[in-house]
Write an enzyme that holds these catalytic residues in place. Sequence first.
Site, short mmCIF file in Angstrom:
data_model
loop_
_atom_site.label_atom_id
_atom_site.label_comp_id
_atom_site.label_asym_id
_atom_site.label_seq_id
_atom_site.Cartn_x
_atom_site.Cartn_y
_atom_site.Cartn_z
N CYS A 163 -28.49 -5.94 14.19
CA CYS A 163 -29.64 -5.78 14.76
C CYS A 163 -30.58 -6.05 13.78
O CYS A 163 -32.13 -6.57 14.15
CB CYS A 163 -29.46 -4.17 13.69
SG CYS A 163 -29.72 -2.84 14.95
N CYS A 216 -36.45 2.56 16.36
CA CYS A 216 -35.29 2.81 17.61
C CYS A 216 -34.84 3.66 17.87
O CYS A 216 -34.74 4.57 18.14
CB CYS A 216 -34.91 1.42 17.58
SG CYS A 216 -35.81 -0.02 18.32
N HIS A 217 -34.31 3.85 16.13
CA HIS A 217 -32.93 5.03 16.39
C HIS A 217 -33.18 6.45 15.94
O HIS A 217 -32.53 7.11 16.67
CB HIS A 217 -31.84 4.27 15.47
CG HIS A 217 -31.52 3.05 15.31
ND1 HIS A 217 -30.62 3.06 16.72
CD2 HIS A 217 -31.38 1.78 15.16
CE1 HIS A 217 -30.59 1.64 17.24
NE2 HIS A 217 -30.93 0.81 16.31
N ARG A 229 -22.31 -5.07 12.57
CA ARG A 229 -23.54 -4.47 13.06
C ARG A 229 -24.80 -4.44 12.60
O ARG A 229 -25.72 -4.46 13.64
CB ARG A 229 -22.48 -3.05 13.92
CG ARG A 229 -23.48 -2.07 14.86
CD ARG A 229 -22.96 -2.88 16.45
NE ARG A 229 -24.17 -2.89 17.46
CZ ARG A 229 -25.65 -2.83 17.35
NH1 ARG A 229 -25.73 -3.93 16.57
NH2 ARG A 229 -26.14 -2.75 18.65
N CYS A 245 2.60 3.23 -3.05
CA CYS A 245 1.50 4.14 -4.38
C CYS A 245 1.10 5.17 -3.02
O CYS A 245 0.82 6.33 -3.10
CB CYS A 245 0.20 3.27 -4.57
SG CYS A 245 0.58 2.31 -5.96
N HIS A 246 0.53 4.66 -2.02
CA HIS A 246 0.21 5.75 -0.81
C HIS A 246 1.29 6.97 0.03
O HIS A 246 0.71 7.15 0.37
CB HIS A 246 -1.09 5.34 -0.41
CG HIS A 246 -1.99 4.54 -1.65
ND1 HIS A 246 -2.79 5.42 -2.13
CD2 HIS A 246 -2.67 3.69 -1.54
CE1 HIS A 246 -3.59 4.75 -2.42
NE2 HIS A 246 -3.68 3.84 -2.73
N CYS A 289 -35.78 0.17 11.49
CA CYS A 289 -34.86 1.03 11.83
C CYS A 289 -34.78 2.38 12.92
O CYS A 289 -34.24 2.13 13.77
CB CYS A 289 -33.20 1.02 11.50
SG CYS A 289 -32.88 -0.04 9.97
N CYS A 337 1.09 -1.72 0.26
CA CYS A 337 0.33 0.37 -0.03
C CYS A 337 0.93 0.97 0.37
O CYS A 337 0.65 2.20 -0.71
CB CYS A 337 -1.05 0.45 1.49
SG CYS A 337 -2.12 -1.60 1.48
#
Lengths: 263, 107
Positions: free
Chosen positions: A224, A182-183, A220, A81-82, A179, A78
Amino acid sequence: MNSRVRLALAVALLSLAASLLAAPAAEIPLNERRSAYEDMSRDNKAMQDDDTSNPGMLAVLDGEALWSVKVGASGKSCADCHGDAKTSMKGAASRYPAFDTASGRPVNLEQRINLSRQQDQKAQPFAYESKEMLALTAYVALQSRGEPIAAHDDPRLKPFIDKGRAAFNQRQGQLNLSCGQCHDDNWGKHLAGNTVPQAHPTGYPTYRLEWQSLGSLQRRLRNCMIGMRAEPYSYGAPEYVDMELFLMWRARGMKIETPAVRP
Amino acid sequence: MAARTLINVPPKAKRGEVIQIKTLISHIMETGFRHDNVGRPIPRDIITSFVCTYNGEEIFKAALYQAIAANPFITFHTVATESGTFVFQWTGDNGFAQDASAKITVE
């Protein structure tokens, strides 16, 4: 019960049902948004704040090592190039998911890393949620810590943000929940012993004490969905990326905390 | 990938001062009580012992068991008596051995 009381009760129940059915999930005003960090115990906050106590930093060390390992047929790392990730990757994670011209749709940070591995390094992609993928994502995202999440105002992203929003507000699973119920509507209240968070993806990949490891935002989201008794999508599914994009848009301007610690 | 460690020892302390030492190490701490998706038991793989020495003298020791979560975080206190080196050693199943060290200047 006399008939008048019965009628009044029926009307009350009907109007309650109607309000539950009709109430559109109200978006949280920008100035009321808060990271779930605020709801954590003092001990958990201390664990996240100190880089020698934060177990997510162990994976960051792995990611830092991976950054300069030469891999694939190209024999490039990586870093080749970076360069130094501390400068080249600063703010990068705050802009993902970003629009990928080749595929004509948004890709998340994990997918961008794998595209680079396949196209530039000519190497095998990392498996989603593998130790290597989490480590490299955490190392890259750490370089954006403290940076505000970008506005994601590329017009090409608009239809995908809308898809993500629709999915966020779509009732699903055996519990028939969205979703947003709740959120957006009930954050700050309690579900079992836990405070319902606003669900802002500020700290991914995140070290969850429950997982005893780092995990991606998609892990995550799976969590849910299983909780709602809906069938989760497979890792890397476009539905998840659209939702990630919507969540990042929803959290625009909030600061990146990667690697966050959560209970 | 080798085990990673994160050590927090204050670089400077006054003689006689009580200091806090924090150590973190990457380890799966597999209990040996779990089974994989086809029912085969997953063998135990844990750290069993942690020792800290201060200029060669043992000042802290802990025995670890299956109930300790992955990536054990061990923190303890000691009295800063003299400048020198803390050496931390973790040993465990399957020949696991890892060490780390940190220096302190006592004034």
